[in-house]
Motif scaffolding. Structure first.
Motif, PDB file in Angstrom:
ATOM      1  N   PRO B 523       0.799  -1.228   0.000  1.00  0.00           N
ATOM      2  CA  PRO B 523       0.000   0.000   0.000  1.00  0.00           C
ATOM      3  C   PRO B 523       0.836   1.285   0.000  1.00  0.00           C
ATOM      4  O   PRO B 523       0.395   2.304  -0.519  1.00  0.00           O
ATOM      5  CB  PRO B 523      -0.813  -0.112   1.297  1.00  0.00           C
ATOM      6  CG  PRO B 523      -0.964  -1.572   1.504  1.00  0.00           C
ATOM      7  CD  PRO B 523       0.350  -2.167   1.045  1.00  0.00           C
ATOM      8  N   ILE B 524       2.060   1.235   0.567  1.00  0.00           N
ATOM      9  CA  ILE B 524       2.908   2.426   0.499  1.00  0.00           C
ATOM     10  C   ILE B 524       3.702   2.433  -0.801  1.00  0.00           C
ATOM     11  O   ILE B 524       3.810   3.460  -1.477  1.00  0.00           O
ATOM     12  CB  ILE B 524       3.848   2.486   1.725  1.00  0.00           C
ATOM     13  CG1 ILE B 524       3.016   2.805   2.976  1.00  0.00           C
ATOM     14  CG2 ILE B 524       4.918   3.552   1.534  1.00  0.00           C
ATOM     15  CD1 ILE B 524       3.802   2.798   4.267  1.00  0.00           C
ATOM     16  N   ALA B 525       4.218   1.254  -1.173  1.00  0.00           N
ATOM     17  CA  ALA B 525       5.065   1.180  -2.380  1.00  0.00           C
ATOM     18  C   ALA B 525       4.300   1.602  -3.625  1.00  0.00           C
ATOM     19  O   ALA B 525       4.865   2.187  -4.546  1.00  0.00           O
ATOM     20  CB  ALA B 525       5.611  -0.241  -2.534  1.00  0.00           C
ATOM     21  N   GLN B 526       2.975   1.345  -3.654  1.00  0.00           N
ATOM     22  CA  GLN B 526       2.206   1.649  -4.873  1.00  0.00           C
ATOM     23  C   GLN B 526       2.326   3.116  -5.298  1.00  0.00           C
ATOM     24  O   GLN B 526       2.274   3.426  -6.475  1.00  0.00           O
ATOM     25  CB  GLN B 526       0.737   1.283  -4.673  1.00  0.00           C
ATOM     26  CG  GLN B 526       0.062   2.124  -3.608  1.00  0.00           C
ATOM     27  CD  GLN B 526      -1.464   2.003  -3.616  1.00  0.00           C
ATOM     28  OE1 GLN B 526      -2.039   1.415  -4.503  1.00  0.00           O
ATOM     29  NE2 GLN B 526      -2.106   2.567  -2.609  1.00  0.00           N
ATOM     30  N   PHE B 527       2.532   4.006  -4.315  1.00  0.00           N
ATOM     31  CA  PHE B 527       2.607   5.426  -4.669  1.00  0.00           C
ATOM     32  C   PHE B 527       3.897   5.749  -5.418  1.00  0.00           C
ATOM     33  O   PHE B 527       4.025   6.811  -6.007  1.00  0.00           O
ATOM     34  CB  PHE B 527       2.508   6.286  -3.408  1.00  0.00           C
ATOM     35  CG  PHE B 527       1.173   6.161  -2.718  1.00  0.00           C
ATOM     36  CD1 PHE B 527       0.051   6.780  -3.249  1.00  0.00           C
ATOM     37  CD2 PHE B 527       1.039   5.406  -1.570  1.00  0.00           C
ATOM     38  CE1 PHE B 527      -1.192   6.652  -2.633  1.00  0.00           C
ATOM     39  CE2 PHE B 527      -0.202   5.277  -0.941  1.00  0.00           C
ATOM     40  CZ  PHE B 527      -1.311   5.896  -1.497  1.00  0.00           C
ATOM     41  N   PHE B 528       4.859   4.829  -5.347  1.00  0.00           N
ATOM     42  CA  PHE B 528       6.138   5.103  -5.989  1.00  0.00           C
ATOM     43  C   PHE B 528       6.256   4.451  -7.359  1.00  0.00           C
ATOM     44  O   PHE B 528       7.084   4.832  -8.149  1.00  0.00           O
ATOM     45  CB  PHE B 528       7.290   4.670  -5.076  1.00  0.00           C
ATOM     46  CG  PHE B 528       7.310   5.460  -3.800  1.00  0.00           C
ATOM     47  CD1 PHE B 528       7.931   6.705  -3.764  1.00  0.00           C
ATOM     48  CD2 PHE B 528       6.679   5.006  -2.653  1.00  0.00           C
ATOM     49  CE1 PHE B 528       7.937   7.470  -2.603  1.00  0.00           C
ATOM     50  CE2 PHE B 528       6.672   5.750  -1.491  1.00  0.00           C
ATOM     51  CZ  PHE B 528       7.303   6.982  -1.464  1.00  0.00           C
ATOM     52  N   PHE B 529       5.430   3.428  -7.633  1.00  0.00           N
ATOM     53  CA  PHE B 529       5.528   2.837  -8.977  1.00  0.00           C
ATOM     54  C   PHE B 529       4.285   3.036  -9.843  1.00  0.00           C
ATOM     55  O   PHE B 529       4.262   2.613 -10.983  1.00  0.00           O
ATOM     56  CB  PHE B 529       5.978   1.371  -8.940  1.00  0.00           C
ATOM     57  CG  PHE B 529       5.084   0.438  -8.187  1.00  0.00           C
ATOM     58  CD1 PHE B 529       3.849   0.077  -8.710  1.00  0.00           C
ATOM     59  CD2 PHE B 529       5.488  -0.108  -6.977  1.00  0.00           C
ATOM     60  CE1 PHE B 529       3.034  -0.785  -8.022  1.00  0.00           C
ATOM     61  CE2 PHE B 529       4.667  -0.969  -6.285  1.00  0.00           C
ATOM     62  CZ  PHE B 529       3.446  -1.316  -6.809  1.00  0.00           C
ATOM     63  N   THR B 530       3.247   3.692  -9.294  1.00  0.00           N
ATOM     64  CA  THR B 530       2.166   4.079 -10.204  1.00  0.00           C
ATOM     65  C   THR B 530       2.221   5.595 -10.364  1.00  0.00           C
ATOM     66  O   THR B 530       2.807   6.302  -9.543  1.00  0.00           O
ATOM     67  CB  THR B 530       0.774   3.714  -9.640  1.00  0.00           C
ATOM     68  OG1 THR B 530       0.658   4.286  -8.342  1.00  0.00           O
ATOM     69  CG2 THR B 530       0.568   2.225  -9.561  1.00  0.00           C
TER      70      THR B 530
END
Lengths: 175, 540
Positions: B523-530
């Motif tokens: 849930p945190i990582a998604q902001f960096f690869f989308t």
């Protein structure tokens, strides 16, 4: 655990009761979620809130209630200080309708009291939520997230009309 | 405990905490009056939202953090029977936190920090608010370090022995707070401060809300653990009995530590930037964390029942009457349980994955957390203060009756305040409006409940001021008492060494890491690869 430490028989009984109650609640939640598809909003969809007005789904002339090609009702709204636009929409009772809503500025929350229509509106993301209004009437759509000094004044109207008068009216396009 | 420098350290923490509490209580009464519209001349969103922001920061951050630190030092020294490790470092932590509080007060009191205590980007406050809040948290990390060092040194000096339960819980809280505060610290340091200083143009609100949600649930357990320490370690002996089970107490504290962390998304059920699967996963954890609280309810009730029966109580409920109701600690525990049970039922609605939509961001929510925090938690802070005051000040309390009146009025005021608040939520009232201006018949039903809340707010302010008066008067004019000591409850069961897992945190930290990776990693990582779109700052 009871092999590791002495657990009093009363404690053991209590823990079983508590676990049973928790299992009951979670069972109800999973049942409604998986069988009846009752979910909170959760389709992650991004949008550039700074350019909503320049075109696309949330441009001014696209807002309002429409019937899609497959017959499904869709309400497209913009949340911005201090209102939900269009400020007044008419929807039918008893038919599922999907709200799509985006913020043009800060955080907002959309809530229509006495219904289960509720979602946060977060700048940068599209909120999608589907509901059915069971009863005709005039409902306020309130902003329930602090959004600035005019927050108290941020509200719009949802007019739920009976199925008969909905059918009698001309098919709506846009506002 | 005879060291006057140490007493000054603890008293300084307590007075900052209770001073903040007093100011925030005054604001609380103003807010219920303003909100009701009873006095039209008072209506002002500017003042109201500045006040709500200040009330939230003072109650949720200043009262709690300073109380937890002061009480933590006291528990460590009195339960381990060792002097405080590195008092200078403790004063540095106090200074950093106090300086941060003063810094944050500037924008809050001048209306340049009216973004509520949850910050709510892309509303943008003065950078001083974010910097002040960060320093308040950083100061508390000094406390965490001191607690961990004292725990480690004691264990080294007492191989094979069991860490006393209060210190075990205290250490769990220090570990919990390090894990908890990391989320908001990341948000403030890497997003809000650079953005408010103009070093970054935009902020990703989805990421900011996710990081805040990381902190927002376990922080309530950081506030609650001192109250639980009182329940386990002070209440049984105040009732004239012993603790029913200290092992199960340790299990409860470990569960609180582990289960409260990976569940923050119940604050984001209605948010669009997280998916259904993770919301449901956090929802499961939210229900599981009820287990340690219900275990605590059982253990303390059992301890009280045994004490009540020893005192001659018979029958199914007779033991309740024979409890020492005039003892502040016992009385506070009973009243706290009453509020915890009512608040817990409300919490089940909030925690329910989809049912949450009915009450999300309505007046129901502040009704709920005032019952659990201001009710359950703060009433035990008060009882703790009464209990430790003689040993800190060397003077007895000025009255035995006033504390009893004060605790009862706090309970009554909280009941009168929060019952209408819950009802208003069910009637659809949003939680954060400063006045009711909707032109809708719905709002006609709200008025009587808003007026009832004023009565609750007034009683609570009276009770809060009485609390401060008792403490101040006792400290300055109480009869001298040289030998007051802080004692902890004995255990019902024979004290045999507990399994190493109930005496140590290494494994539990690894489990937390794993759970946090599972529930927050993607849930945190998604902001960096989308591809996401940030927001510019907005005034208010």
């Amino acid at each position: 655990m009871s092999n590791l430490i002495p657990v009093h028989p009363l404690e053991k009984r209590w823990i079983y009761v508590v676990l049973g109650v928790i299992a009951l609640f979670l069972g109800a939640i999973f049942y409604t979620a998986l069988v009846h598809q009752v979910h909170p909003p959760g389709a992650i969809e991004t949008i550039d809130s700074a350019t909503l007005h320049l075109g696309g789904e949330f441009a001014e002339d696209k807002l309002g209630v429409r019937t899609d090609a497959d017959g499904h009702l869709r309400a497209t709204l913009v949340a911005a200080r201090y209102g939900f636009y269009p400020r007044e929409i008419r929807v039918p009772e008893g038919l599922p309708i999907t709200f799509r809503i985006a913020s043009a500025d800060v955080l907002h929350g959309m809530h229509v009291p006495m219904t289960n229509l509720d979602t946060m509106v977060v700048p940068g993301y599209v909120s999608t939520v589907t509901t059915t209004f069971p009863k005709p009437g005039e409902y306020p759509m309130l902003c329930n997230e602090y959004c600035g000094m005019g927050h108290d004044h941020m509200w719009s109207k949802v007019i739920v009309v009976s199925r008969e008068s909905w059918k009698a009216a001309a098919p709506q396009t846009g506002r | 405990m005879t060291d006057s420098g140490f007493k000054k350290l603890v008293l300084s923490h307590f007075w900052v905490a209770f001073g903040a509490f007093g100011v925030a209580s005054v604001l609380g009464l103003y807010q219920v009056v303003e909100r009701s519209g009873l006095i039209p001349a008072l209506q002002s969103p500017k003042v109201y939202f500045a006040s709500v922001s200040t009330h939230g920061v003072l109650m949720a951050y200043v009262l709690t953090t300073f109380f937890v630190m002061g009480f933590g030092y006291l528990v460590a020294v009195s339960s381990l029977k060792t002097p405080l490790w590195n008092p200078k470092l403790a004063w540095v932590g106090f200074g950093v936190s106090a300086f941060g509080t003063a810094l944050a007060a500037i924008p809050l009191l001048t209306g340049r920090g009216s973004v509520l205590y949850t910050f709510y980007p892309p509303l943008q406050a003065s950078a001083l608010l974010y910097i002040g809040a960060a320093l308040l948290v950083i100061g508390s990390w000094f406390w965490c370090v001191i607690m961990l060092v004292m725990y480690g040194q004691w264990k080294k000096g007492h191989p094979g022995e069991t860490v006393p339960l209060p210190m075990f819980a205290n250490t769990a809280n220090a570990i919990l707070w390090l894990w908890t505060s990391a989320g908001v610290a990341l948000e403030v340091v890497f997003q809000l401060i650079p953005w408010s200083l103009g070093l970054m143009d935009t902020v990703d609100v989805g990421l900011a809300r996710t990081l805040f949600a990381w902190t927002l649930h376990p922080i309530v357990y950081f506030w609650l653990i001192p109250a639980y320490i009182a329940l386990y370690s002070f209440v049984p002996q105040a009732a004239g009995g012993k603790l029913f089970s200290h092992e199960l107490g340790r299990v409860a504290f470990i569960m609180l530590l582990i289960l409260s962390l990976p569940i923050g998304f119940h604050h984001l059920y209605m948010d669009p930037q997280q998916g259904k699967g993770f919301k449901l996963a956090h929802g499961v954890g939210t229900f599981l964390v009820a287990l340690p609280t219900l275990i605590t309810g059982f253990t303390i009730s059992a301890s009280l029942e045994k004490a009540g029966r020893q005192a001659g109580g018979t029958g199914l409920f007779g033991w309740i009457g024979t409890l020492p109701w005039r003892d502040p600690m016992v009385l506070a525990a009973i009243l706290a349980f009453g509020m915890l049970i009512a608040g817990g039922f409300g919490g089940i609605v909030n925690a329910s994955y989809a049912m949450n939509a009915m009450i999300h961001n309505t007046a129901w929510v502040p009704g709920h957390f005032h019952l659990i925090f201001a009710g359950t938690t703060v009433i035990l802070y008060m009882a703790i203060a009464y209990y430790v005051w003689p040993s800190l000040t060397g003077r007895t309390l000025v009255s035995r009756t006033l504390p009893v009146i004060q605790l009862w009025t706090w309970f009554i005021g909280m009941t009168i305040l929060t019952t209408p608040w819950h009802i208003l939520g069910l009637l659809g009232q949003p939680r954060r409006i400063s006045s009711v201006v909707y032109n809708s018949v719905l709002t006609l039903a709200w008025t009587p409940y808003e007026l009832a809340m004023i009565v609750g707010g007034a009683i609570l302010l009276g009770s809060a001021l009485l609390f401060l008066y008792i403490l101040w008067k006792s400290q300055t004019a109480g009869a001298p008492e040289a030998n007051a000591e802080i004692r902890y409850a004995g255990y019902e069961e024979p004290e045999t060494p507990v399994p190493v897992l109930l005496n140590d945190f290494k494994l539990w930290n690894r489990i937390i890491l794993a759970l946090m990776l599972v529930n927050f990693g993607y849930p945190i990582a998604q902001f960096f690869f989308t591809k996401t779109f940030g927001s510019i700052g907005w005034g208010y």
